[in-house]
Design an enzyme around this catalytic site. Structure first.
Site, PDB file in Angstrom:
ATOM      1  N   GLY A 165      -0.034  -2.348   5.974  1.00  0.00           N
ATOM      2  CA  GLY A 165       0.120  -3.607   6.694  1.00  0.00           C
ATOM      3  C   GLY A 165      -1.068  -4.234   6.547  1.00  0.00           C
ATOM      4  O   GLY A 165      -2.000  -4.231   5.914  1.00  0.00           O
ATOM      5  N   THR A 225       0.928  -1.191  -0.084  1.00  0.00           N
ATOM      6  CA  THR A 225      -0.013  -0.118  -0.093  1.00  0.00           C
ATOM      7  C   THR A 225       0.942   1.285   0.076  1.00  0.00           C
ATOM      8  O   THR A 225       1.926   1.118   0.716  1.00  0.00           O
ATOM      9  CB  THR A 225      -0.981   0.065   1.447  1.00  0.00           C
ATOM     10  OG1 THR A 225      -1.654  -1.222   1.208  1.00  0.00           O
ATOM     11  CG2 THR A 225      -1.626   1.217   1.543  1.00  0.00           C
ATOM     12  N   GLY A 260     -10.337  -3.020   3.426  1.00  0.00           N
ATOM     13  CA  GLY A 260      -9.069  -3.246   4.408  1.00  0.00           C
ATOM     14  C   GLY A 260      -9.277  -1.787   4.973  1.00  0.00           C
ATOM     15  O   GLY A 260     -10.089  -0.710   5.004  1.00  0.00           O
TER      16      GLY A 260
HETATM   17  N1  ASP Z   1      -3.457  -2.154   4.601  1.00  0.00           N
HETATM   18  C1  ASP Z   1      -3.718  -2.856   3.351  1.00  0.00           C
HETATM   19  C2  ASP Z   1      -5.157  -3.913   3.393  1.00  0.00           C
HETATM   20  O1  ASP Z   1      -5.336  -4.416   4.331  1.00  0.00           O
HETATM   21  C3  ASP Z   1      -2.739  -3.809   2.979  1.00  0.00           C
HETATM   22  C4  ASP Z   1      -1.198  -3.124   2.401  1.00  0.00           C
HETATM   23  O2  ASP Z   1      -1.068  -2.110   3.541  1.00  0.00           O
HETATM   24  O3  ASP Z   1      -0.622  -3.331   1.972  1.00  0.00           O
HETATM   25  O4  ASP Z   1      -5.921  -3.769   2.439  1.00  0.00           O
END
Ligand code: ASP
Length: 303
Positions: A224, A172, A202
């Site tokens: 995360g 992300t 998310g």
């Molecule tokens: N936080 C993001 C999610 O759970 C994923 C990421 O940070 O890569 O959708």
């Protein structure tokens, strides 16, 4: 006296492998350069975070825009949020499948809609009505991600036990900025988690979870494993600690300790207040990050 601008960005927190380090560093440096041009010309924090995130959405290194993770049906489904610390206005989109730059649609929502959040077809219709063209979902899919999903699904039983291990990519992207008028803003954009169920949203695009900005406290963007971050409303939790008198530099690692201790989560955060103080922290092996102030500039993959 005008404030001196600050820009901080991240490009995901996980165990970035050696052969992907250069691409991540290049990506975050490009994003800093683009956002800084806005701030340096006297532009707003809001424009700067949007610009930085657009660059990373366009860069297929990251799990945002083109090159994002595929859901379990092999489609890209994107979420993004942008928030203005001066007014608390925000714009978010969730589960969009036909937008190259979801953060641009989020920004239009912030600026031009009485609503804050649109999902799926409604979000895409809003985008079209406000001059943002749609693309095909296939235009967002790259061979690396088709292969990643195929590999993941063919070892599903093994992956099941460490589905959200920090070695699983969390790419992300996010940005927080302070402009010369003393306003802060935050933006976060993601393709979510690999092999997610269609319709799963998310933390990234939820106010206070993956993104938050208030001049009175702080601007934050997280990355995360999203579900634990949502449970703690982590971006708002962190901003509240800043408004209680703690420095962002102290709060950022504290947020990671809290995430780990309370819900066994992992990820990373960037946090900036309207005085220009900032923190960068992660409890994953690595996180791509970069910052720039009028005096200093740096980028890295560990902190
Ligand atoms: N936080 C993001 C999610 O759970 C994923 C990421 O940070 O890569 O959708």
């Amino acid at each position: 006296m005008p404030n001196t601008p600050v820009l901080v960005i991240h490009g995901g927190a996980w165990a970035i492998p050696e052969d992907m380090v250069d691409a991540h560093l290049r990506g975050v440096r490009n994003a800093i350069a683009a956002g800084w041009r806005v701030l340096d010309a006297g532009g707003t924090a809001l424009d700067a975070v949007e610009q930085s995130v657009v660059i990373m959405e366009d860069d297929d290194t990251f799990d945002a825009g083109r090159g994002a993770f595929l859901n379990r049906e092999g489609k890209v489904q994107l979420d993004a949020l942008i928030m203005d610390g001066a007014t608390l206005r925000a714009g978010g989109v969730g589960c969009v499948e036909h937008l190259r730059n979801p953060i641009r649609a989020a920004r239009k929502i912030l600026s031009e809609s009485p609503h804050i959040y649109f999902v799926a077809e409604g979000a895409e219709r809003f985008a079209v009505e406000h001059g943002i063209p749609l693309c095909k979902n296939e235009d967002l899919i790259i061979p690396r991600e088709v292969e990643r999903l195929r590999e993941f699904q063919s070892h599903l039983a093994e992956h099941e036990k460490d589905l959200f291990a920090p070695t699983i990519s969390h790419d992300t992207v996010g940005a927080v900025a302070l402009d010369c008028d003393g306003n802060i803003a935050a933006a976060t954009s993601t393709g979510g988690t690999l092999n997610k169920a269609p319709g799963r949203l998310g933390d990234s695009s939820l106010i206070g979870c993956g993104c938050y900005a208030d001049n009175a406290s702080a601007a934050a963007s997280t990355t995360g494993w999203g579900e634990p971050i949502m449970k703690l409303v982590l971006a708002k939790w962190s901003a509240d600690r800043v408004s209680a008198g703690n420095s962002p530099e102290w709060v950022a690692p504290e947020a990671m300790n809290y995430l780990q201790a309370r819900v066994q989560g992992h990820g990373g955060i960037i946090l900036l207040d309207a005085r220009g103080r900032f923190g960068i922290a992660h409890n994953t092996p690595r996180m791509a990050w970069a910052f720039k102030t009028s005096k200093e500039e740096a980028a890295g993959i560990e902190r």
